[in-house]
Structure formats: C-alpha cells, structure tokens
Design an enzyme around this catalytic site. Sequence first.
Site, PDB file in Angstrom:
ATOM      1  N   HIS A   1     -44.244  11.065   9.291  1.00 30.72           N
ATOM      2  CA  HIS A   1     -44.050  12.359   9.027  1.00 30.72           C
ATOM      3  C   HIS A   1     -43.765  12.382  10.082  1.00 30.72           C
ATOM      4  O   HIS A   1     -43.551  14.214  10.721  1.00 30.72           O
ATOM      5  CB  HIS A   1     -44.670  12.772   7.901  1.00 30.72           C
ATOM      6  CG  HIS A   1     -44.444  12.151   7.159  1.00 30.72           C
ATOM      7  ND1 HIS A   1     -45.363  12.550   5.303  1.00 30.72           N
ATOM      8  CD2 HIS A   1     -44.035  12.126   5.801  1.00 30.72           C
ATOM      9  CE1 HIS A   1     -44.976  12.320   4.850  1.00 30.72           C
ATOM     10  NE2 HIS A   1     -44.046  11.269   4.408  1.00 30.72           N
TER      11      HIS A   1
ATOM     12  N   ASN B   1     -60.019   7.235  -2.613  1.00 30.82           N
ATOM     13  CA  ASN B   1     -59.525   8.366  -2.463  1.00 30.82           C
ATOM     14  C   ASN B   1     -60.693   9.652  -3.041  1.00 30.82           C
ATOM     15  O   ASN B   1     -61.599   8.514  -4.090  1.00 30.82           O
ATOM     16  CB  ASN B   1     -58.549   8.678  -3.285  1.00 30.82           C
ATOM     17  CG  ASN B   1     -57.952  10.463  -2.977  1.00 30.82           C
ATOM     18  OD1 ASN B   1     -58.077  10.699  -3.464  1.00 30.82           O
ATOM     19  ND2 ASN B   1     -56.160  10.396  -2.798  1.00 30.82           N
TER      20      ASN B   1
ATOM     21  N   GLU C   1     -60.641  11.574  -5.926  1.00 33.57           N
ATOM     22  CA  GLU C   1     -60.016  11.266  -7.051  1.00 33.57           C
ATOM     23  C   GLU C   1     -59.143  10.506  -7.769  1.00 33.57           C
ATOM     24  O   GLU C   1     -57.971   9.122  -6.633  1.00 33.57           O
ATOM     25  CB  GLU C   1     -59.300  12.493  -7.662  1.00 33.57           C
ATOM     26  CG  GLU C   1     -58.434  12.870  -6.704  1.00 33.57           C
ATOM     27  CD  GLU C   1     -58.145  14.552  -6.971  1.00 33.57           C
ATOM     28  OE1 GLU C   1     -58.949  15.652  -7.232  1.00 33.57           O
ATOM     29  OE2 GLU C   1     -56.779  15.197  -6.571  1.00 33.57           O
TER      30      GLU C   1
HETATM   31  C1  BJW Z   1     -59.939  12.619  -0.222  1.00 31.29           C
HETATM   32  C2  BJW Z   1     -60.292  13.138   0.834  1.00 31.29           C
HETATM   33  C3  BJW Z   1     -61.881  12.319   1.210  1.00 31.29           C
HETATM   34  C4  BJW Z   1     -59.180  14.341   0.112  1.00 31.29           C
HETATM   35  N1  BJW Z   1     -62.044  10.989   1.178  1.00 31.29           N
HETATM   36  N2  BJW Z   1     -59.483  10.567  -0.017  1.00 31.29           N
HETATM   37  C5  BJW Z   1     -38.114  10.783  -5.899  1.00 31.29           C
HETATM   38  C6  BJW Z   1     -38.434  11.458  -6.587  1.00 31.29           C
HETATM   39  C7  BJW Z   1     -38.536  12.970  -6.675  1.00 31.29           C
HETATM   40  C8  BJW Z   1     -38.757  13.294  -5.545  1.00 31.29           C
HETATM   41  C9  BJW Z   1     -38.508  12.293  -4.384  1.00 31.29           C
HETATM   42  C10 BJW Z   1     -37.614  11.428  -4.273  1.00 31.29           C
HETATM   43  N3  BJW Z   1     -37.742  11.088  -3.218  1.00 31.29           N
HETATM   44  C11 BJW Z   1     -37.516  11.774  -2.176  1.00 31.29           C
HETATM   45  C12 BJW Z   1     -38.288  12.941  -2.477  1.00 31.29           C
HETATM   46  C13 BJW Z   1     -38.256  14.138  -2.187  1.00 31.29           C
HETATM   47  C14 BJW Z   1     -39.883  14.725  -1.784  1.00 31.29           C
HETATM   48  C15 BJW Z   1     -40.567  15.062  -2.629  1.00 31.29           C
HETATM   49  O1  BJW Z   1     -41.268  13.725  -2.742  1.00 31.29           O
HETATM   50  N4  BJW Z   1     -41.479  15.611  -3.021  1.00 31.29           N
HETATM   51  C16 BJW Z   1     -42.352  15.698  -4.289  1.00 31.29           C
HETATM   52  C17 BJW Z   1     -42.829  16.462  -3.837  1.00 31.29           C
HETATM   53  C18 BJW Z   1     -42.130  14.869  -5.816  1.00 31.29           C
HETATM   54  N5  BJW Z   1     -39.317  13.825  -0.409  1.00 31.29           N
HETATM   55  C19 BJW Z   1     -39.087  13.952   0.564  1.00 31.29           C
HETATM   56  O2  BJW Z   1     -38.245  14.927   0.403  1.00 31.29           O
HETATM   57  C20 BJW Z   1     -38.880  13.267   1.416  1.00 31.29           C
HETATM   58  N6  BJW Z   1     -37.732  12.243   2.387  1.00 31.29           N
HETATM   59  C21 BJW Z   1     -37.173  11.068   1.799  1.00 31.29           C
HETATM   60  O3  BJW Z   1     -37.467  11.307   0.524  1.00 31.29           O
HETATM   61  O4  BJW Z   1     -36.017  11.658   1.672  1.00 31.29           O
HETATM   62  C22 BJW Z   1     -34.405  10.892   1.406  1.00 31.29           C
HETATM   63  C23 BJW Z   1     -34.239  12.241  -0.112  1.00 31.29           C
HETATM   64  C24 BJW Z   1     -34.147  13.147   0.916  1.00 31.29           C
HETATM   65  C25 BJW Z   1     -33.732  14.031  -0.321  1.00 31.29           C
HETATM   66  C26 BJW Z   1     -33.727  14.071  -1.529  1.00 31.29           C
HETATM   67  C27 BJW Z   1     -33.807  12.658  -2.075  1.00 31.29           C
HETATM   68  C28 BJW Z   1     -34.133  11.521  -1.483  1.00 31.29           C
HETATM   69  C29 BJW Z   1     -39.361  13.933   3.086  1.00 31.29           C
HETATM   70  C30 BJW Z   1     -41.160  13.759   2.106  1.00 31.29           C
HETATM   71  C31 BJW Z   1     -41.814  14.497   3.750  1.00 31.29           C
HETATM   72  C32 BJW Z   1     -42.864  15.486   3.271  1.00 31.29           C
HETATM   73  N7  BJW Z   1     -43.491  16.011   4.549  1.00 31.29           N
HETATM   74  C33 BJW Z   1     -44.970  16.793   4.472  1.00 31.29           C
HETATM   75  C34 BJW Z   1     -44.881  17.373   5.956  1.00 31.29           C
HETATM   76  C35 BJW Z   1     -44.556  16.945   7.066  1.00 31.29           C
HETATM   77  C36 BJW Z   1     -45.115  17.524   8.048  1.00 31.29           C
HETATM   78  C37 BJW Z   1     -46.106  18.098   8.008  1.00 31.29           C
HETATM   79  O5  BJW Z   1     -47.595  17.651   8.266  1.00 31.29           O
HETATM   80  O6  BJW Z   1     -46.607  19.153   7.778  1.00 31.29           O
HETATM   81  O7  BJW Z   1     -45.486  15.779   4.765  1.00 31.29           O
HETATM   82  S1  BJW Z   1     -45.528  17.386   2.862  1.00 31.29           S
HETATM   83  C38 BJW Z   1     -46.593  16.781   3.346  1.00 31.29           C
HETATM   84  O8  BJW Z   1     -47.809  15.966   1.444  1.00 31.29           O
HETATM   85  C39 BJW Z   1     -46.790  15.994   4.245  1.00 31.29           C
HETATM   86  C40 BJW Z   1     -48.062  14.974   4.343  1.00 31.29           C
HETATM   87  O9  BJW Z   1     -47.916  14.230   4.681  1.00 31.29           O
HETATM   88  C41 BJW Z   1     -47.409  14.811   2.168  1.00 31.29           C
HETATM   89  C42 BJW Z   1     -48.676  13.409   1.014  1.00 31.29           C
HETATM   90  O10 BJW Z   1     -49.465  14.670   1.562  1.00 31.29           O
HETATM   91  P1  BJW Z   1     -50.974  13.732   1.285  1.00 31.29           P
HETATM   92  O11 BJW Z   1     -50.958  13.469   2.523  1.00 31.29           O
HETATM   93  O12 BJW Z   1     -50.934  12.755  -0.140  1.00 31.29           O
HETATM   94  O13 BJW Z   1     -51.622  14.502   1.367  1.00 31.29           O
HETATM   95  P2  BJW Z   1     -52.434  15.465  -0.290  1.00 31.29           P
HETATM   96  O14 BJW Z   1     -52.806  16.725  -0.181  1.00 31.29           O
HETATM   97  O15 BJW Z   1     -50.681  15.773  -1.457  1.00 31.29           O
HETATM   98  O16 BJW Z   1     -53.326  14.522  -1.080  1.00 31.29           O
HETATM   99  C43 BJW Z   1     -54.521  14.249   0.044  1.00 31.29           C
HETATM  100  C44 BJW Z   1     -55.911  13.094  -0.633  1.00 31.29           C
HETATM  101  O17 BJW Z   1     -56.629  12.800  -0.304  1.00 31.29           O
HETATM  102  C45 BJW Z   1     -56.008  13.851  -2.365  1.00 31.29           C
HETATM  103  O18 BJW Z   1     -55.447  12.559  -3.166  1.00 31.29           O
HETATM  104  C46 BJW Z   1     -57.073  14.718  -2.701  1.00 31.29           C
HETATM  105  O19 BJW Z   1     -57.961  13.515  -3.753  1.00 31.29           O
HETATM  106  C47 BJW Z   1     -57.230  12.925  -0.948  1.00 31.29           C
HETATM  107  N8  BJW Z   1     -58.945  13.384  -0.498  1.00 31.29           N
HETATM  108  N9  BJW Z   1     -60.405  14.285   1.085  1.00 31.29           N
HETATM  109  C48 BJW Z   1     -60.846  10.362   0.910  1.00 31.29           C
HETATM  110  N10 BJW Z   1     -62.745  12.953   2.353  1.00 31.29           N
END
Ligand code: BJW
Length: 271
Positions: free
Chosen positions: A119, A242, A244
């Site tokens: 990302h 994780n 959870e």
């Molecule tokens: C612990 C802990 C501890 C806590 N020990 N664990 C298919 C279906 C539906 C939607 C889509 C799809 N394909 C694409 C989409 C749209 C979209 C998407 O997925 N949306 C969803 C919300 C549904 N995806 C995109 O747009 C992607 N692009 C793409 O697919 O392009 C092709 C396309 C384009 C247009 C249309 C269709 C296809 C791009 C996604 C980019 C995400 N960007 C971000 C920001 C990046 C820059 C920044 O940081 O500012 O990335 S958003 C944010 O979420 C960031 C993260 O990397 C990402 C994931 O989050 P992550 O890391 O999982 O964090 P959390 O907070 O969600 O979870 C934390 C976890 O840790 C939890 O489970 C806790 O329990 C755990 N935890 N403490 C162990 N101590």
Amino acid sequence: MEDKIKEAKAIIDNASSITVLTGAGISAESGIPTFRGEDGLWRKFRSEELATQEAFQRDPKLVWEWYDWRRGLVKEAMPNPGHYALVNLENEKTNFTLVTQNIDGLHQLTGNRNIIEMHGNLWQIRCTSCGVVEENHDVPLKEIHPKCKNCDALGRPNVVWFGEMIPMSIIDNIKCKNCDALGRPNVVWFGEMIPMPIIDNILIAIDKCQVMLIVGTSGIVEPAASMGLVAKHTGKTVIEVNLETTPNSSHYDISILGKSGEILPMLCSGV
Ligand code: BJW
C-alpha cells in the site's frame, strides 16, 4: 492455545520457505493505531473517508493533515517484539518474503530485507502531475523557528497540536520539484489499483512458499484479504495470528488469538 502454538511452531520450524502478510495489528504494540479498532478514528473520520482519491481532490489539506499526524506518531514509534521475531524468521529461512499492507516502514527499520509494500510508503511524496516520487522525512511538514527573527518573541514548537490546522502554505509547499504540481502521499487509496508488478511478486511469493503467516490484519480490505485464500487453494499451510477471529479464520489451518508481540516470538524463535 498452548497446543496451537506448539503445532504452528513445528510447522514454521520445518518449512524452508515462508511468506508473511502483515497488517496494522503488528504495529499496534508500537503505539500506532489500527484502522478499524477503537482507536481507528482520526478526529471524526474513518480511514475509508480519508484514504481515497476523491477525499484528496475534495480537501487535500485535510488528507495531508491526517498523514502529517500519522508521520508524527510513526517517527516516535519503535519496533516491537513481533517485528523482531520476523527478522529472526527471515534470517533462518532459505526463502522468505514479507508482504506488508503497512506504510510505516517499521519492518525495514527492524532489519527485514525482502519486503513488498502493498500500500505504499508514508515517507514518500508522489507528484499528482508528473508522478515523481520524493523521499521526505520532515515531521511536521515545515521548519521550526525557536525565536521570531522579526520581533524576538518566544517561539513555540512549530508543530501541529491536536485541534490545530496545518497552515495552507504548508500544503502549498508539498510541490513536485520536477513540475511544480501538488504532491500526494505515495500510497494506495481505496479504488486505486495496486501496481501489477507488486501483485505479481506477491503471487510469486505465495506460489513458492510452503507456509503463509498472516499477522494483524482484519481481512476486510481487498486484494490483501484474499491472499491467504489464494495460498490455501494452492495447497499451502496458512497460520493466522490476530487478537480476534477474522472473516477468513475458519479457512486457515491454524488461527492463534493473541498479541503478535507475544505470539510471534514464540513461533519464530528457531529450532
Ligand atoms: C492485532 C493486534 C495485536 C490489533 N496483535 N493483532 C472486492 C470486494 C469488495 C471490495 C473491493 C474488492 N476489491 C476491491 C475492493 C474495494 C476496496 C476494498 O477492499 N474495500 C473494502 C473496505 C471492502 N479495495 C481497494 O480499493 C483496493 N484496490 C483495488 O482492489 O483495486 C482494484 C479495484 C479498484 C476499484 C474497484 C475494484 C477493484 C485498494 C485498497 C487500498 C487500501 N488502502 C489503505 C490505506 C493505505 C495507505 C494508508 O495507510 O494511509 O490501506 S486503507 C487501510 O486498510 C490501509 C490498510 O493497509 C488496510 C488494511 O487494514 P489492516 O491492516 O487490516 O488494519 P485493520 O485496522 O483493518 O485491522 C487490524 C487488525 O489487527 C484487526 O484484525 C485487529 O484484531 C488486529 N490487531 N492489535 C495482533 N497487538
């Protein structure tokens, strides 16, 4: 839980090729908020309202303020035992790839080498016009002047405190040195494509691994969310760590609930 950790450790110890996918959870114990946890809000906004091209076009200042705040947090953050465990793992394995969704650079700081940043990177600014990428480590995004050169009055830390706005002039200064257009964080926002070479390299890393370890990601954001399923469908052993369960936990071979800073050192401590 004990049994699961023993079983996962034995699998990891016996594998020569491992691919790891990390998310915000691995950096939580370093004090960096996750996106969807209780501390995931910045002011009143959710990440889905800020990490988009539309948000940036509508209000670049607001989006830059969010990144400026995060740069301040990350600059102060130290890697935690979960990060260090992955360095041990890389040192022990013949083939090791670390795919991270995080933009905080903590894996690099800790010493992992073969990293794919899915990302983007918090310390890079990309020109919105010519695409030139510039390294920038200023925190905050402006200079500090202890004393006023004009009237000699006491200066204050030239930082943006909670509730304060970044002056528009700072945003104006985030300009491309090549073509003078507005710069943007060099990250992948919602609706943006992850560059194909990056996807290809992740799929190659999954293809060549025996074990995939998925750490601290909610498994909600695509395409990262599907990478564990790709590994599973191609016959790899998938282990999740994780706090959870996630939407894909039941598809994985082992799902360990706990803090990555505590679990990873137990899994990656060598034979
Ligand atoms: C612990 C802990 C501890 C806590 N020990 N664990 C298919 C279906 C539906 C939607 C889509 C799809 N394909 C694409 C989409 C749209 C979209 C998407 O997925 N949306 C969803 C919300 C549904 N995806 C995109 O747009 C992607 N692009 C793409 O697919 O392009 C092709 C396309 C384009 C247009 C249309 C269709 C296809 C791009 C996604 C980019 C995400 N960007 C971000 C920001 C990046 C820059 C920044 O940081 O500012 O990335 S958003 C944010 O979420 C960031 C993260 O990397 C990402 C994931 O989050 P992550 O890391 O999982 O964090 P959390 O907070 O969600 O979870 C934390 C976890 O840790 C939890 O489970 C806790 O329990 C755990 N935890 N403490 C162990 N101590």
